[in-house]
Scaffold this motif. Sequence first.
Motif, PDB file in Angstrom:
ATOM      1  N   GLY A  74      -9.203  43.738  14.542  1.00  0.00           N
ATOM      2  CA  GLY A  74      -9.827  42.426  14.504  1.00  0.00           C
ATOM      3  C   GLY A  74     -10.985  42.312  15.478  1.00  0.00           C
ATOM      4  N   ASN A  75     -11.659  41.176  15.423  1.00  0.00           N
ATOM      5  CA  ASN A  75     -12.886  40.984  16.192  1.00  0.00           C
ATOM      6  C   ASN A  75     -12.709  40.201  17.482  1.00  0.00           C
ATOM      7  N   GLY A  76     -11.565  39.633  17.747  1.00  0.00           N
ATOM      8  CA  GLY A  76     -11.383  38.759  18.899  1.00  0.00           C
ATOM      9  C   GLY A  76     -11.135  39.466  20.220  1.00  0.00           C
ATOM     10  N   TYR A  77     -11.150  40.802  20.215  1.00  0.00           N
ATOM     11  CA  TYR A  77     -10.789  41.568  21.412  1.00  0.00           C
ATOM     12  C   TYR A  77     -11.698  42.777  21.595  1.00  0.00           C
ATOM     13  N   ARG A  78     -11.845  43.186  22.829  1.00  0.00           N
ATOM     14  CA  ARG A  78     -12.419  44.489  23.192  1.00  0.00           C
ATOM     15  C   ARG A  78     -11.374  45.143  24.073  1.00  0.00           C
ATOM     16  N   CYS A  79     -10.784  46.222  23.609  1.00  0.00           N
ATOM     17  CA  CYS A  79      -9.723  46.917  24.338  1.00  0.00           C
ATOM     18  C   CYS A  79      -8.625  45.946  24.778  1.00  0.00           C
ATOM     19  N   CYS A  80      -8.224  45.096  23.855  1.00  0.00           N
ATOM     20  CA  CYS A  80      -7.157  44.107  24.052  1.00  0.00           C
ATOM     21  C   CYS A  80      -7.476  43.053  25.104  1.00  0.00           C
ATOM     22  N   LEU A  81      -8.743  42.865  25.417  1.00  0.00           N
ATOM     23  CA  LEU A  81      -9.181  41.781  26.288  1.00  0.00           C
ATOM     24  C   LEU A  81      -9.903  40.764  25.410  1.00  0.00           C
ATOM     25  N   LYS A  82      -9.486  39.501  25.497  1.00  0.00           N
ATOM     26  CA  LYS A  82     -10.069  38.459  24.645  1.00  0.00           C
ATOM     27  C   LYS A  82     -11.569  38.327  24.886  1.00  0.00           C
ATOM     28  N   THR A  83     -12.315  38.145  23.805  1.00  0.00           N
ATOM     29  CA  THR A  83     -13.765  37.989  23.890  1.00  0.00           C
ATOM     30  C   THR A  83     -14.221  36.564  23.595  1.00  0.00           C
ATOM     31  N   SER A  84     -13.319  35.614  23.706  1.00  0.00           N
ATOM     32  CA  SER A  84     -13.670  34.208  23.555  1.00  0.00           C
ATOM     33  C   SER A  84     -12.701  33.383  24.398  1.00  0.00           C
ATOM     34  N   PRO A  85     -13.039  32.177  24.778  1.00  0.00           N
ATOM     35  CA  PRO A  85     -14.334  31.497  24.619  1.00  0.00           C
ATOM     36  C   PRO A  85     -15.412  32.128  25.509  1.00  0.00           C
ATOM     37  N   ALA A  86     -16.656  31.839  25.209  1.00  0.00           N
ATOM     38  CA  ALA A  86     -17.792  32.537  25.802  1.00  0.00           C
ATOM     39  C   ALA A  86     -17.775  32.601  27.334  1.00  0.00           C
ATOM     40  N   LYS A  87     -17.524  31.495  28.015  1.00  0.00           N
ATOM     41  CA  LYS A  87     -17.660  31.480  29.478  1.00  0.00           C
ATOM     42  C   LYS A  87     -16.422  31.953  30.226  1.00  0.00           C
ATOM     43  N   THR A  88     -15.274  31.885  29.599  1.00  0.00           N
ATOM     44  CA  THR A  88     -14.037  32.239  30.309  1.00  0.00           C
ATOM     45  C   THR A  88     -13.310  33.422  29.673  1.00  0.00           C
ATOM     46  N   GLN A  89     -13.987  34.166  28.830  1.00  0.00           N
ATOM     47  CA  GLN A  89     -13.321  35.279  28.151  1.00  0.00           C
ATOM     48  C   GLN A  89     -12.870  36.341  29.146  1.00  0.00           C
ATOM     49  N   GLU A  90     -11.674  36.836  28.912  1.00  0.00           N
ATOM     50  CA  GLU A  90     -11.065  37.825  29.794  1.00  0.00           C
ATOM     51  C   GLU A  90     -11.912  39.093  29.899  1.00  0.00           C
ATOM     52  N   PHE A  91     -12.574  39.472  28.816  1.00  0.00           N
ATOM     53  CA  PHE A  91     -13.389  40.681  28.788  1.00  0.00           C
ATOM     54  C   PHE A  91     -14.501  40.638  29.844  1.00  0.00           C
ATOM     55  N   LYS A  92     -15.174  39.482  29.973  1.00  0.00           N
ATOM     56  CA  LYS A  92     -16.257  39.361  30.965  1.00  0.00           C
ATOM     57  C   LYS A  92     -15.736  38.990  32.346  1.00  0.00           C
ATOM     58  N   VAL A  93     -14.794  38.067  32.419  1.00  0.00           N
ATOM     59  CA  VAL A  93     -14.268  37.605  33.705  1.00  0.00           C
ATOM     60  C   VAL A  93     -13.661  38.763  34.493  1.00  0.00           C
ATOM     61  N   SER A  94     -13.031  39.687  33.798  1.00  0.00           N
ATOM     62  CA  SER A  94     -12.407  40.842  34.457  1.00  0.00           C
ATOM     63  C   SER A  94     -13.437  41.865  34.941  1.00  0.00           C
ATOM     64  N   GLY A  95     -14.657  41.793  34.410  1.00  0.00           N
ATOM     65  CA  GLY A  95     -15.690  42.774  34.737  1.00  0.00           C
ATOM     66  C   GLY A  95     -15.608  44.016  33.864  1.00  0.00           C
ATOM     67  N   CYS A  96     -14.653  44.059  32.962  1.00  0.00           N
ATOM     68  CA  CYS A  96     -14.483  45.242  32.118  1.00  0.00           C
ATOM     69  C   CYS A  96     -15.626  45.400  31.116  1.00  0.00           C
ATOM     70  N   ASN A  97     -16.345  44.319  30.826  1.00  0.00           N
ATOM     71  CA  ASN A  97     -17.495  44.424  29.919  1.00  0.00           C
ATOM     72  C   ASN A  97     -18.564  45.359  30.491  1.00  0.00           C
ATOM     73  N   LYS A  98     -18.753  45.330  31.815  1.00  0.00           N
ATOM     74  CA  LYS A  98     -19.754  46.198  32.452  1.00  0.00           C
ATOM     75  C   LYS A  98     -19.351  47.658  32.365  1.00  0.00           C
ATOM     76  N   LEU A  99     -18.079  47.936  32.594  1.00  0.00           N
ATOM     77  CA  LEU A  99     -17.580  49.295  32.489  1.00  0.00           C
ATOM     78  C   LEU A  99     -17.642  49.755  31.031  1.00  0.00           C
ATOM     79  N   TYR A 100     -17.277  48.875  30.133  1.00  0.00           N
ATOM     80  CA  TYR A 100     -17.266  49.177  28.697  1.00  0.00           C
ATOM     81  C   TYR A 100     -18.658  49.619  28.238  1.00  0.00           C
ATOM     82  N   ASN A 101     -19.682  48.895  28.688  1.00  0.00           N
ATOM     83  CA  ASN A 101     -21.060  49.167  28.266  1.00  0.00           C
ATOM     84  C   ASN A 101     -21.806  50.109  29.220  1.00  0.00           C
ATOM     85  N   ASN A 102     -21.085  50.693  30.178  1.00  0.00           N
ATOM     86  CA  ASN A 102     -21.657  51.634  31.142  1.00  0.00           C
ATOM     87  C   ASN A 102     -22.801  50.995  31.936  1.00  0.00           C
ATOM     88  N   LEU A 103     -22.578  49.768  32.419  1.00  0.00           N
ATOM     89  CA  LEU A 103     -23.579  49.064  33.208  1.00  0.00           C
ATOM     90  C   LEU A 103     -23.232  49.056  34.696  1.00  0.00           C
TER      91      LEU A 103
END
Length: 113
Positions: A83-112
């Motif tokens: 499904g589309n609601g997760y990146r590596c089982c981290l929620k990607t919504s809602p936009a400002k409080t999504q677990e994927f970004k709040v955890s900082g894992c989005n930066k590691l995911y995208n090699n940033l």
Amino acid sequence: NPHQFPLTIFIMMFRLFIALALFSTVSAVTLAICQHYCSSVNGAASYDNCSPWISFATQTNQTCYNLCVHNCAAVYDGACMTGNGYRCCLKTSPAKTQEFKVSGCNKLYNNLV
């Protein structure tokens, strides 16, 4: 029959034991599957919604990997692997409080990092 009651108790306990054994086996399989899923990496055997540039499992800081495995096995019981609601089982919504970004894992995911 005076021996009927202990036999009934034994049968009930035996059924409970079998049910617990089956449940723990299913949980172990889910955990192993989630560990494999959460250690995926782009370019290898990867998944649609968990294909980071650098595998979470190879990092010194295991936070993203542990969060992925925990969410996958304990919170979503594997349902977050599709499904589309997760990146590596981290929620990607809602936009400002999504677990994927709040955890900082989005930066590691995208090699940033």
